[in-house]
Design an enzyme around this catalytic site. Sequence first.
Site, PDB file in Angstrom:
ATOM      1  N   HIS A  48       3.465  66.753  71.635  1.00  0.00           N
ATOM      2  CA  HIS A  48       2.993  66.642  73.211  1.00  0.00           C
ATOM      3  C   HIS A  48       2.235  68.194  73.301  1.00  0.00           C
ATOM      4  CE1 HIS A  48       1.934  66.480  77.596  1.00  0.00           C
ATOM      5  NE2 HIS A  48       1.953  65.287  77.270  1.00  0.00           N
TER       6      HIS A  48
ATOM      7  N   ASP B 186      12.602  67.319  72.815  1.00  0.00           N
ATOM      8  CA  ASP B 186      11.632  66.891  74.057  1.00  0.00           C
ATOM      9  C   ASP B 186      12.241  65.463  74.050  1.00  0.00           C
ATOM     10  OD1 ASP B 186       9.753  65.651  75.311  1.00  0.00           O
ATOM     11  OD2 ASP B 186       8.286  66.473  74.303  1.00  0.00           O
TER      12      ASP B 186
ATOM     13  N   GLN C 105      10.437  60.699  76.357  1.00  0.00           N
ATOM     14  CA  GLN C 105      10.077  59.666  76.123  1.00  0.00           C
ATOM     15  C   GLN C 105      11.397  58.702  75.596  1.00  0.00           C
ATOM     16  OE1 GLN C 105       7.231  58.122  76.565  1.00  0.00           O
ATOM     17  NE2 GLN C 105       6.169  60.023  76.957  1.00  0.00           N
TER      18      GLN C 105
ATOM     19  N   LYS D 224       9.465  59.684  84.358  1.00  0.00           N
ATOM     20  CA  LYS D 224       9.416  58.848  83.106  1.00  0.00           C
ATOM     21  C   LYS D 224      10.443  57.907  82.987  1.00  0.00           C
ATOM     22  CE  LYS D 224       6.326  61.667  80.197  1.00  0.00           C
ATOM     23  NZ  LYS D 224       4.984  61.440  80.696  1.00  0.00           N
TER      24      LYS D 224
ATOM     25  N   CYS E 223      -2.609  63.763  75.270  1.00  0.00           N
ATOM     26  CA  CYS E 223      -2.104  65.236  75.127  1.00  0.00           C
ATOM     27  C   CYS E 223      -1.472  65.694  73.706  1.00  0.00           C
ATOM     28  CB  CYS E 223      -0.938  65.556  76.041  1.00  0.00           C
ATOM     29  SG  CYS E 223      -1.745  65.578  77.894  1.00  0.00           S
TER      30      CYS E 223
END
Lengths: 417, 140
Positions: free
Chosen positions: A134, A211, A214, A237, A375
Amino acid sequence: MLVIKEDRTATMEFDIEIIRKDFPILSQKVNGQPLVYLDNAASSQKPLAVIDAISDYYKTTHSNVHRGVHYLSQRATTAYEDTREKVRALINAKLDHEIIFTRGTTESINLLASSLGKHQIQKGDEIVISEMEHHSNIVPWQLLCEETGAILKVIPVNDQGEITEESYHNVINEKTKIVAICHVSNTLGTINSIASIIEYAHQFGALTVIDGAQALPHMTVDVQQLNCDFYCFSGHKMFGPTGIGILYGKEALLDALPPYHGGGNMIENVTFEKTTYNKLPHKFEAGTPNIAGGIGLGAAIDYIMKIGYEEIGKYEDELAKYGHEQLSAIKNLRFIGDATEKSAVFSFVIEGIHPSDLGTILDQQGIAVRTGHHCTQPLMDKFGISGTVRASFAFYNTIDEVDRLVNGINKAVAMLS
Amino acid sequence: MLSIDEKQNDIIEDFSIFDDWVGKYEYLIDFGKSLPMIDEKYKLDENLIKGCQSKVWLNTEMKEDIVIYSADSDAVITKGLVGLMVHVLSNQTPEAIVNSDLYFIDKIGLKDHLSPNRSNGLLSMIKQMKMYALGYTVKN
């Protein structure tokens, strides 16, 4: 509220109808049709438990945290700090103060890029990311490279949207100082073998930044088992509020880092000559924090834990399997990213149809998807496209909604062709 | 030549026969498809409208005190929308364009396309068209 049915073995039954009632936003109509919300990878919806926790906090508990001697301040502090412990337990960190509250994944990564950069990165050092990152896991490192003269290296992805062992072995080496990589790709849904990548990076003494934005909505994360140095994620999220996120870091590493922002709460002692900094986690938490957001995140974690990641995973696997089957049957549909290990995210293009046109016609049918580059422009370049349509599922989505999506696409294709 | 408002009123009348979104969007799609493509020589980066998810090119020329617009997009609904804008504003004086009130988008039920976060960039397109016209009024 979520009703948990318990059988004799005390496992929980996943009842989609009951779960959907916990999310009031899902019961509305959009453009005259029942809403089908498939933009969960951008932001998930909030259960009543989260909405109520925020509302109750403002009605009964609000006060500034950490230094007040009065009743409300102490109650607010306890509620806010309870979330830190919930996050610690959620990701199995060793210590509470390894959990730093931020505004979200983006701020967590920027904090690291800024604080790591000040002391540990020099000209010629290499920072490794992947092609599927991202922008929030690209740009902060680019800024750091510009500042320090370090070099950004990129692990390529294959045509299925996967990172192979060979590909990261070719990029990570003794010059590598940081490996920053996503656990799950927001665009492709690919679940990366981050444990192996982390282990390989550590062989060269590189620090690892994951990261996980998700990942947390869908799967168990154990930072000790992964042995990552840093792990970042966002509340919104994972069914929590916007504006609250987490940076996890190993204690010794966080201790060694300089602060990111200066201000109240992050200090031990201030004189005009010299300021000494507070201990972890407060060293990184300048100013009045997002107290309501923190408490809301705590409620979201409670909610997830009540259902259980195992149940969520099983149900989402069914949705993903059915979705893949049904979408595959659409003529001229090409998946962008078809990894073996994948979350319930479908990115696709349909030959001859612009993603924004398809998204517009789906919206008219009450179906919310995301269209565009998500993104991840470099990833779009890799696949030679300008954008995709992305349908991303959460545990409150249904098999019926997969059918709505497929019918919606077929109608759009008929109109647009 | 019809005035801007006369053209807007014609479009409103055309759309009044549709009682659901399908008809409106089919009209937009067909209109988008029927429009001539912009000349390839005008498909320059400097003619791209910023803020669009789809690509939108806008070219402007001044002929005998009137402004001629032409536009194109790689997305057909967007092309239909920008085509309507071009139809309404092209062949008008710069002053008429600058002072125009584009009420027809709301009246035909496509106001959502004007929200600032909208990916088709229609709002940016209108601003750009008016900016060009404003430029011509200054030059005059």
